[in-house]
Write a protein that holds these residues in place. Structure first.
Motif, PDB file in Angstrom:
ATOM      1  N   GLU A   1       0.824  -1.202   0.000  1.00 40.57           N
ATOM      2  CA  GLU A   1       0.000   0.000   0.000  1.00 40.57           C
ATOM      3  C   GLU A   1       0.866   1.262   0.000  1.00 40.57           C
ATOM      4  OE1 GLU A   1      -2.628  -0.447   3.314  1.00 40.57           O
ATOM      5  OE2 GLU A   1      -3.997  -1.786   2.220  1.00 40.57           O
ATOM      6  N   ARG A   2       1.950   1.229   0.762  1.00 36.58           N
ATOM      7  CA  ARG A   2       2.852   2.389   0.795  1.00 36.58           C
ATOM      8  C   ARG A   2       3.449   2.634  -0.583  1.00 36.58           C
ATOM      9  NH1 ARG A   2       8.256   2.491   1.720  1.00 36.58           N
ATOM     10  NH2 ARG A   2       8.280   0.372   2.598  1.00 36.58           N
ATOM     11  N   TYR A   3       3.850   1.575  -1.259  1.00 38.75           N
ATOM     12  CA  TYR A   3       4.381   1.711  -2.612  1.00 38.75           C
ATOM     13  C   TYR A   3       3.336   2.296  -3.558  1.00 38.75           C
ATOM     14  CZ  TYR A   3       8.665  -1.133  -1.906  1.00 38.75           C
ATOM     15  OH  TYR A   3       9.894  -1.611  -1.520  1.00 38.75           O
ATOM     16  N   GLY A   4       2.115   1.769  -3.482  1.00 37.39           N
ATOM     17  CA  GLY A   4       1.063   2.234  -4.386  1.00 37.39           C
ATOM     18  C   GLY A   4       0.727   3.699  -4.180  1.00 37.39           C
ATOM     19  N   ILE A   5       0.648   4.117  -2.940  1.00 28.56           N
ATOM     20  CA  ILE A   5       0.338   5.520  -2.651  1.00 28.56           C
ATOM     21  C   ILE A   5       1.473   6.422  -3.092  1.00 28.56           C
ATOM     22  CG2 ILE A   5      -0.034   7.164  -0.768  1.00 28.56           C
ATOM     23  CD1 ILE A   5      -1.596   4.901   0.678  1.00 28.56           C
ATOM     24  N   ALA A   6       2.715   5.993  -2.852  1.00 32.32           N
ATOM     25  CA  ALA A   6       3.865   6.785  -3.298  1.00 32.32           C
ATOM     26  C   ALA A   6       3.853   6.940  -4.820  1.00 32.32           C
ATOM     27  CB  ALA A   6       5.166   6.126  -2.843  1.00 32.32           C
ATOM     28  N   LEU A   7       3.471   5.886  -5.530  1.00 34.76           N
ATOM     29  CA  LEU A   7       3.413   5.946  -6.991  1.00 34.76           C
ATOM     30  C   LEU A   7       2.322   6.903  -7.453  1.00 34.76           C
ATOM     31  CD1 LEU A   7       4.318   4.912  -9.754  1.00 34.76           C
ATOM     32  CD2 LEU A   7       2.766   2.970  -9.454  1.00 34.76           C
ATOM     33  N   ALA A   8       1.135   6.803  -6.874  1.00 38.70           N
ATOM     34  CA  ALA A   8       0.034   7.691  -7.269  1.00 38.70           C
ATOM     35  C   ALA A   8       0.398   9.149  -7.028  1.00 38.70           C
ATOM     36  CB  ALA A   8      -1.237   7.315  -6.511  1.00 38.70           C
ATOM     37  N   ARG A   9       1.011   9.422  -5.891  1.00 39.19           N
ATOM     38  CA  ARG A   9       1.408  10.809  -5.586  1.00 39.19           C
ATOM     39  C   ARG A   9       2.560  11.266  -6.476  1.00 39.19           C
ATOM     40  NH1 ARG A   9       1.017  10.174   1.038  1.00 39.19           N
ATOM     41  NH2 ARG A   9      -1.238  10.540   1.190  1.00 39.19           N
ATOM     42  N   GLY A  10       3.512  10.369  -6.724  1.00 41.10           N
ATOM     43  CA  GLY A  10       4.649  10.736  -7.560  1.00 41.10           C
ATOM     44  C   GLY A  10       4.248  11.075  -8.980  1.00 41.10           C
ATOM     45  N   LEU A  11       3.202  10.430  -9.464  1.00 43.34           N
ATOM     46  CA  LEU A  11       2.690  10.708 -10.804  1.00 43.34           C
ATOM     47  C   LEU A  11       1.753  11.913 -10.822  1.00 43.34           C
ATOM     48  CD1 LEU A  11       1.833   7.056 -11.889  1.00 43.34           C
ATOM     49  CD2 LEU A  11       3.663   8.469 -12.847  1.00 43.34           C
TER      50      LEU A  11
ATOM     51  N   LEU B   1      -1.239  11.803 -10.015  1.00 38.30           N
ATOM     52  CA  LEU B   1      -2.285  11.118 -10.768  1.00 38.30           C
ATOM     53  C   LEU B   1      -3.675  11.481 -10.271  1.00 38.30           C
ATOM     54  CD1 LEU B   1      -2.335   7.659 -12.150  1.00 38.30           C
ATOM     55  CD2 LEU B   1      -3.808   7.906 -10.163  1.00 38.30           C
ATOM     56  N   VAL B   2      -4.602  11.637 -11.178  1.00 41.47           N
ATOM     57  CA  VAL B   2      -6.026  11.688 -10.857  1.00 41.47           C
ATOM     58  C   VAL B   2      -6.675  10.538 -11.616  1.00 41.47           C
ATOM     59  CG1 VAL B   2      -8.182  12.997 -10.986  1.00 41.47           C
ATOM     60  CG2 VAL B   2      -6.022  14.176 -10.502  1.00 41.47           C
ATOM     61  N   GLY B   3      -7.108   9.533 -10.883  1.00 42.44           N
ATOM     62  CA  GLY B   3      -7.650   8.329 -11.508  1.00 42.44           C
ATOM     63  C   GLY B   3      -7.210   7.116 -10.721  1.00 42.44           C
ATOM     64  N   LEU B   4      -6.821   6.072 -11.443  1.00 46.15           N
ATOM     65  CA  LEU B   4      -6.369   4.834 -10.827  1.00 46.15           C
ATOM     66  C   LEU B   4      -4.979   4.479 -11.317  1.00 46.15           C
ATOM     67  CD1 LEU B   4      -9.313   2.232 -11.127  1.00 46.15           C
ATOM     68  CD2 LEU B   4      -8.790   3.722  -9.203  1.00 46.15           C
ATOM     69  N   VAL B   5      -4.215   3.827 -10.461  1.00 48.48           N
ATOM     70  CA  VAL B   5      -2.964   3.209 -10.896  1.00 48.48           C
ATOM     71  C   VAL B   5      -2.853   1.858 -10.201  1.00 48.48           C
ATOM     72  CG1 VAL B   5      -1.514   4.286  -9.115  1.00 48.48           C
ATOM     73  CG2 VAL B   5      -0.493   3.529 -11.278  1.00 48.48           C
ATOM     74  N   ALA B   6      -2.445   0.855 -10.969  1.00 46.59           N
ATOM     75  CA  ALA B   6      -2.202  -0.477 -10.429  1.00 46.59           C
ATOM     76  C   ALA B   6      -0.700  -0.744 -10.464  1.00 46.59           C
ATOM     77  CB  ALA B   6      -2.942  -1.533 -11.247  1.00 46.59           C
ATOM     78  N   LEU B   7      -0.188  -1.320  -9.400  1.00 49.32           N
ATOM     79  CA  LEU B   7       1.224  -1.650  -9.312  1.00 49.32           C
ATOM     80  C   LEU B   7       1.348  -3.145  -9.033  1.00 49.32           C
ATOM     81  CD1 LEU B   7       4.223  -0.789  -9.152  1.00 49.32           C
ATOM     82  CD2 LEU B   7       3.847  -0.348  -6.702  1.00 49.32           C
ATOM     83  N   GLU B   8       1.954  -3.869  -9.978  1.00 52.86           N
ATOM     84  CA  GLU B   8       2.198  -5.298  -9.801  1.00 52.86           C
ATOM     85  C   GLU B   8       3.480  -5.497  -9.007  1.00 52.86           C
ATOM     86  OE1 GLU B   8       1.840  -7.705 -13.326  1.00 52.86           O
ATOM     87  OE2 GLU B   8       0.490  -6.251 -14.242  1.00 52.86           O
TER      88      GLU B   8
END
Length: 363
Positions: free
Chosen positions: A235-245, A247-254
């Motif tokens: 979850e920490r990785y996913g939130i960091a990615l969304a904020r780093g981008l 982003l407004v929308g969705l992002v999935a991180l495998e």
């Protein structure tokens, strides 16, 4: 800076791409009172089947993109290989959420891995392969050689054990720019899907345990059964990615969960993701509704898991068993309306939930 007001029901969402993700987004939008217009080059787009209109034109047709943008209030995309120039052209007319930055990162695997590391996300060892000198210097072996651009569901990649296999693999992939990723000794594959709204609020969906075969996701189990610390890192990785981008929308991180317990970022997709299809039937808000909420500036919905589930992709002729799934009280069947089955093609999915669970959606 003041945020723009939410788009009210009755507004129109433009979707770049006409596949199953656009289809399910359009259905979720309709439930909330929004209209969708799909833009894609195909004469028949399954997303267009459930939208109010389908604009058929090449992604490089600037006049057609302008006509498309004139019909909508906001634009999103259902896959990350929409050309950057297409998104930039649309942004000159209407807001595009997510914007061009997310696909700029996602469309090139070396950029993607470097971006992960900039954000503090651990990855497997990797290196660029673009010449015979790169092959001679390769150390991330054994590994997976992937083209830097294009390629999905196992396409555009080959497993290599040593430099001889690496040279042969690079030749087989057209001697183009590639990335060599060291093999990971993992115990589980998972993914985190994060929504981020116009106001910067983020919400993670419960993560599932994924099973891939031949490079294609076959099943997702929720809950994942992974340790709490692993879930927290994901979850920490996913939130960091969304904020780093931004982003407004969705992002999935495998992600890979390595045998030593570490969590490694593998790939991202700034859109709804196959591993989130279970949310249609077993989550308080589906990933598709959440995308609609985010791009329209609405409050994000709750992401509580309603009951455990197992999502299975229906590949090729597996979808021919539709009648059996419809007879199963625990199965929730979603078919995508594709007219022909072929090996490796995703024709639909089925989510298994407790037999007493009510049906939440229809695709």
């Amino acid at each position: 800076m003041a945020l723009p007001p939410p788009l009210p029901p009755g507004s129109t969402i433009g979707i770049l791409g006409g596949g199953q993700l656009g289809r399910m987004t359009a259905l979720a939008a309709a439930r909330l009172g929004y209209r969708c217009v799909v833009y894609s080059p195909e004469a028949h787009a399954i997303g267009g089947d459930v939208a109010v209109a389908h604009v058929q034109a090449d992604y490089g047709d600037m006049a057609a993109l302008a006509r498309f943008a004139a019909q909508v209030d906001v634009i999103t995309y259902e896959f990350e290989n929409v050309p950057e120039a297409t998104v930039e052209a649309c942004q000159r007319h209407k807001p595009v959420r997510p914007g061009v930055r997310a696909i700029h990162v996602a469309q090139h695997r070396l950029r993607e891995k470097a971006f992960f590391r900039e954000l503090g996300l651990a990855t497997a060892d990797y290196q660029a392969i673009a010449s015979e000198a790169d092959i001679a210097a390769a150390t991330a072996l054994p590994g997976i050689l992937k083209t830097c651009t294009e390629g999905y569901d196992g396409k555009g990649q080959v497993r290599v054990a040593d430099r001889a296999a690496l040279a042969a693999g690079w030749a087989a992939l057209g001697r183009r720019g590639c990335i060599l990723e060291a093999l990971v000794d993992f115990t589980a594959e998972t993914s985190v899907i994060v929504a981020r709204g116009l106001d910067g609020e983020t919400r993670c969906f419960p993560i599932g345990r994924n099973d891939h075969r031949d490079g294609i996701l076959r099943t997702t189990m929720v809950p994942s059964g992974l340790p709490a610390a692993t879930v927290a890192t994901a979850e920490r990785y996913g939130i960091a990615l969304a904020r780093g981008l931004d982003l407004v929308g969705l992002v999935a991180l495998e992600l890979f969960v390595a045998r030593d317990g570490s969590v490694l970022a593998n790939e991202m997709a700034p859109r709804p993701h196959n591993s989130g299809h279970w949310t249609l039937d077993a989550c308080a808000t589906s990933q598709f509704e959440q995308l609609v909420r985010a791009v329209c500036g609405l409050p994000l919905g709750p992401t509580d898991m309603l009951f455990p589930s197992r999502m299975e992709n229906l590949i090729g002729h597996e979808a021919d068993d539709w009648l059996r799934y419809l007879a199963d009280p625990a199965a929730r069947l979603h078919l995508y309306g594709k007219t022909s089955a072929r090996p490796g093609r995703k024709m639909g999915h089925v989510t298994f939930v407790p037999a007493a669970a009510p049906s939440r959606s229809t695709t």
